[in-house]
Design a protein around this motif. Structure first.
Motif, PDB file in Angstrom:
ATOM      1  N   HIS A 142       0.713  -1.342   0.139  1.00  9.30           N
ATOM      2  CA  HIS A 142      -0.167   0.050   0.006  1.00  9.30           C
ATOM      3  C   HIS A 142       0.954   1.527  -0.161  1.00  9.30           C
ATOM      4  CE1 HIS A 142      -3.608   2.595   0.264  1.00  9.30           C
ATOM      5  NE2 HIS A 142      -2.559   2.832   1.251  1.00  9.30           N
ATOM      6  N   SER A 143       1.744   1.425   0.817  1.00 11.29           N
ATOM      7  CA  SER A 143       2.542   2.587   0.802  1.00 11.29           C
ATOM      8  C   SER A 143       4.137   2.196   0.506  1.00 11.29           C
ATOM      9  CB  SER A 143       2.866   2.730   2.848  1.00 11.29           C
ATOM     10  OG  SER A 143       3.611   1.697   3.334  1.00 11.29           O
ATOM     11  N   PHE A 144       4.680   3.879  -0.467  1.00 11.06           N
ATOM     12  CA  PHE A 144       6.238   3.268  -0.910  1.00 11.06           C
ATOM     13  C   PHE A 144       6.820   4.693  -0.739  1.00 11.06           C
ATOM     14  CE2 PHE A 144       2.495   4.138  -3.844  1.00 11.06           C
ATOM     15  CZ  PHE A 144       3.561   4.774  -4.638  1.00 11.06           C
ATOM     16  N   THR A 145       8.244   4.574  -0.759  1.00 11.68           N
ATOM     17  CA  THR A 145       8.928   5.314  -0.898  1.00 11.68           C
ATOM     18  C   THR A 145       9.473   5.329  -2.883  1.00 11.68           C
ATOM     19  OG1 THR A 145      11.220   3.821  -0.545  1.00 11.68           O
ATOM     20  CG2 THR A 145       9.469   4.952   1.372  1.00 11.68           C
ATOM     21  N   PRO A 146       9.656   6.699  -2.214  1.00  9.24           N
ATOM     22  CA  PRO A 146      10.836   6.929  -3.925  1.00  9.24           C
ATOM     23  C   PRO A 146      11.799   6.071  -4.169  1.00  9.24           C
ATOM     24  CG  PRO A 146      10.561   8.898  -2.832  1.00  9.24           C
ATOM     25  CD  PRO A 146      10.162   8.020  -1.996  1.00  9.24           C
ATOM     26  N   LEU A 147      12.907   5.637  -3.155  1.00 13.77           N
ATOM     27  CA  LEU A 147      13.681   4.473  -3.437  1.00 13.77           C
ATOM     28  C   LEU A 147      13.494   2.907  -3.910  1.00 13.77           C
ATOM     29  CD1 LEU A 147      16.423   4.155  -2.927  1.00 13.77           C
ATOM     30  CD2 LEU A 147      16.359   3.516  -0.925  1.00 13.77           C
ATOM     31  N   GLU A 148      12.202   3.091  -3.143  1.00 15.73           N
ATOM     32  CA  GLU A 148      11.023   1.310  -3.639  1.00 15.73           C
ATOM     33  C   GLU A 148      11.227   1.670  -5.610  1.00 15.73           C
ATOM     34  OE1 GLU A 148       9.553  -0.168   0.461  1.00 15.73           O
ATOM     35  OE2 GLU A 148       8.232   1.822  -0.546  1.00 15.73           O
ATOM     36  N   VAL A 149      10.361   2.825  -5.376  1.00 18.86           N
ATOM     37  CA  VAL A 149      10.114   2.879  -6.558  1.00 18.86           C
ATOM     38  C   VAL A 149      11.707   2.532  -7.904  1.00 18.86           C
ATOM     39  CG1 VAL A 149       9.096   3.869  -8.611  1.00 18.86           C
ATOM     40  CG2 VAL A 149       8.322   4.006  -6.181  1.00 18.86           C
ATOM     41  N   ALA A 150      12.554   3.706  -7.000  1.00 14.12           N
ATOM     42  CA  ALA A 150      13.732   3.955  -8.003  1.00 14.12           C
ATOM     43  C   ALA A 150      14.539   2.471  -8.408  1.00 14.12           C
ATOM     44  CB  ALA A 150      14.599   4.836  -7.550  1.00 14.12           C
ATOM     45  N   GLN A 151      13.939   1.448  -7.473  1.00 12.95           N
ATOM     46  CA  GLN A 151      14.841  -0.002  -7.627  1.00 12.95           C
ATOM     47  C   GLN A 151      13.519  -1.127  -8.078  1.00 12.95           C
ATOM     48  OE1 GLN A 151      14.977  -0.848  -3.002  1.00 12.95           O
ATOM     49  NE2 GLN A 151      17.445   0.041  -3.266  1.00 12.95           N
ATOM     50  N   LEU A 152      13.075  -0.450  -9.024  1.00 11.37           N
ATOM     51  CA  LEU A 152      12.127  -1.626  -9.712  1.00 11.37           C
ATOM     52  C   LEU A 152      13.203  -1.760 -11.403  1.00 11.37           C
ATOM     53  CD1 LEU A 152       8.548  -0.218  -8.813  1.00 11.37           C
ATOM     54  CD2 LEU A 152       9.314  -3.080  -8.499  1.00 11.37           C
ATOM     55  N   ASP A 153      12.549  -2.541 -11.159  1.00 11.52           N
ATOM     56  CA  ASP A 153      13.316  -2.581 -13.012  1.00 11.52           C
ATOM     57  C   ASP A 153      12.444  -2.411 -13.998  1.00 11.52           C
ATOM     58  OD1 ASP A 153      13.221  -5.173 -15.151  1.00 11.52           O
ATOM     59  OD2 ASP A 153      14.974  -5.027 -14.811  1.00 11.52           O
ATOM     60  N   TYR A 154      12.578  -1.294 -15.245  1.00 14.19           N
ATOM     61  CA  TYR A 154      11.956  -0.469 -15.951  1.00 14.19           C
ATOM     62  C   TYR A 154      11.080  -1.722 -16.273  1.00 14.19           C
ATOM     63  CZ  TYR A 154      10.577   1.753 -19.457  1.00 14.19           C
ATOM     64  OH  TYR A 154       9.909   2.717 -20.693  1.00 14.19           O
ATOM     65  N   ALA A 193      12.838  13.524  -6.764  1.00 11.67           N
ATOM     66  CA  ALA A 193      12.893  12.437  -5.192  1.00 11.67           C
ATOM     67  C   ALA A 193      14.515  13.152  -5.030  1.00 11.67           C
ATOM     68  CB  ALA A 193      11.908  11.984  -5.085  1.00 11.67           C
ATOM     69  N   GLY A 194      15.327  12.862  -5.531  1.00 13.37           N
ATOM     70  CA  GLY A 194      16.960  12.643  -5.731  1.00 13.37           C
ATOM     71  C   GLY A 194      17.240  10.843  -5.855  1.00 13.37           C
ATOM     72  N   GLN A 195      16.166  10.608  -6.550  1.00 14.23           N
ATOM     73  CA  GLN A 195      16.538   9.221  -7.092  1.00 14.23           C
ATOM     74  C   GLN A 195      17.277   9.267  -8.112  1.00 14.23           C
ATOM     75  OE1 GLN A 195      16.846   6.599  -4.553  1.00 14.23           O
ATOM     76  NE2 GLN A 195      16.360   7.899  -3.597  1.00 14.23           N
ATOM     77  N   ALA A 196      18.247   8.073  -8.271  1.00 15.32           N
ATOM     78  CA  ALA A 196      19.044   8.361  -9.318  1.00 15.32           C
ATOM     79  C   ALA A 196      17.629   7.009 -10.575  1.00 15.32           C
ATOM     80  CB  ALA A 196      19.864   7.929  -9.779  1.00 15.32           C
ATOM     81  N   VAL A 197      17.457   7.158 -11.637  1.00  9.84           N
ATOM     82  CA  VAL A 197      16.566   6.591 -12.887  1.00  9.84           C
ATOM     83  C   VAL A 197      17.568   5.905 -13.851  1.00  9.84           C
ATOM     84  CG1 VAL A 197      14.559   6.987 -11.782  1.00  9.84           C
ATOM     85  CG2 VAL A 197      15.618   8.381 -13.864  1.00  9.84           C
ATOM     86  N   GLY A 198      18.724   6.143 -13.890  1.00 11.94           N
ATOM     87  CA  GLY A 198      19.802   5.463 -15.275  1.00 11.94           C
ATOM     88  C   GLY A 198      19.284   4.317 -15.593  1.00 11.94           C
ATOM     89  N   HIS A 199      18.934   3.787 -14.905  1.00 12.24           N
ATOM     90  CA  HIS A 199      18.819   1.697 -15.047  1.00 12.24           C
ATOM     91  C   HIS A 199      18.033   1.866 -15.596  1.00 12.24           C
ATOM     92  CE1 HIS A 199      16.979   2.411 -11.418  1.00 12.24           C
ATOM     93  NE2 HIS A 199      16.186   0.962 -11.322  1.00 12.24           N
ATOM     94  N   TRP A 200      17.161   3.519 -15.545  1.00 17.42           N
ATOM     95  CA  TRP A 200      15.971   2.848 -16.511  1.00 17.42           C
ATOM     96  C   TRP A 200      16.009   2.789 -17.769  1.00 17.42           C
ATOM     97  CZ3 TRP A 200      10.779   4.367 -14.212  1.00 17.42           C
ATOM     98  CH2 TRP A 200      10.089   4.270 -12.370  1.00 17.42           C
ATOM     99  N   GLN A 201      16.127   2.001 -18.769  1.00 15.64           N
ATOM    100  CA  GLN A 201      15.998   2.425 -19.939  1.00 15.64           C
ATOM    101  C   GLN A 201      15.069   3.743 -20.550  1.00 15.64           C
ATOM    102  OE1 GLN A 201      16.163  -0.886 -22.443  1.00 15.64           O
ATOM    103  NE2 GLN A 201      17.977  -2.259 -21.204  1.00 15.64           N
ATOM    104  N   HIS A 202      15.665   3.785 -21.172  1.00 15.33           N
ATOM    105  CA  HIS A 202      13.815   4.890 -21.991  1.00 15.33           C
ATOM    106  C   HIS A 202      13.917   4.166 -23.937  1.00 15.33           C
ATOM    107  CE1 HIS A 202      10.962   8.765 -22.534  1.00 15.33           C
ATOM    108  NE2 HIS A 202      11.705   8.828 -23.192  1.00 15.33           N
ATOM    109  N   ASP A 203      11.855   3.517 -22.974  1.00 14.21           N
ATOM    110  CA  ASP A 203      11.385   2.828 -24.256  1.00 14.21           C
ATOM    111  C   ASP A 203      10.256   3.386 -24.707  1.00 14.21           C
ATOM    112  OD1 ASP A 203      10.755   1.133 -25.750  1.00 14.21           O
ATOM    113  OD2 ASP A 203       9.940  -0.548 -24.883  1.00 14.21           O
TER     114      ASP A 203
END
Length: 100
Positions: free
Chosen positions: A20-32, A56-66
């Protein structure tokens, strides 16, 4: 300008994380690929989530832009390959056009 998640984005992330609840860090760690295939998220929603994570200061470089363009190009190339195969199966020769 501050990016806030929409109700649709929040609900989709909840479903992807299974909580139910999540943090930006948890979302950023998800696979794209998990995000991309989550029901209710399209390219605009994913772009909004990326912006929210960046703010939120999270790096999302591992998320490919598709984006939709590359998907359209893949589908188009696939259709062309199928059409060429069909023509060749029926005895036609398909040659590439000359360039220049």
């Amino acid at each position: 300008m501050s990016a806030a998640l929409t109700t649709r984005q929040i609900n989709a992330i909840r479903a992807a994380l299974g909580k139910h609840s999540f943090t930006p860090l948890e979302v950023a760690q998800l696979d794209y690929h998990v995000i991309r295939h989550t029901q209710g998220l399209g390219p605009k929603s994913i772009a909004g989530i990326r912006q929210w994570l960046l703010e939120a200061g999270q790096a999302v470089g591992h998320w490919q832009h598709d984006d939709g363009h590359s998907q359209r190009e893949r589908r188009r190339a696939q259709r062309i390959a199928q059409a060429i195969a069909l023509l060749e199966r029926h005895g036609y020769s398909v040659i590439e056009p000359r360039k220049g």
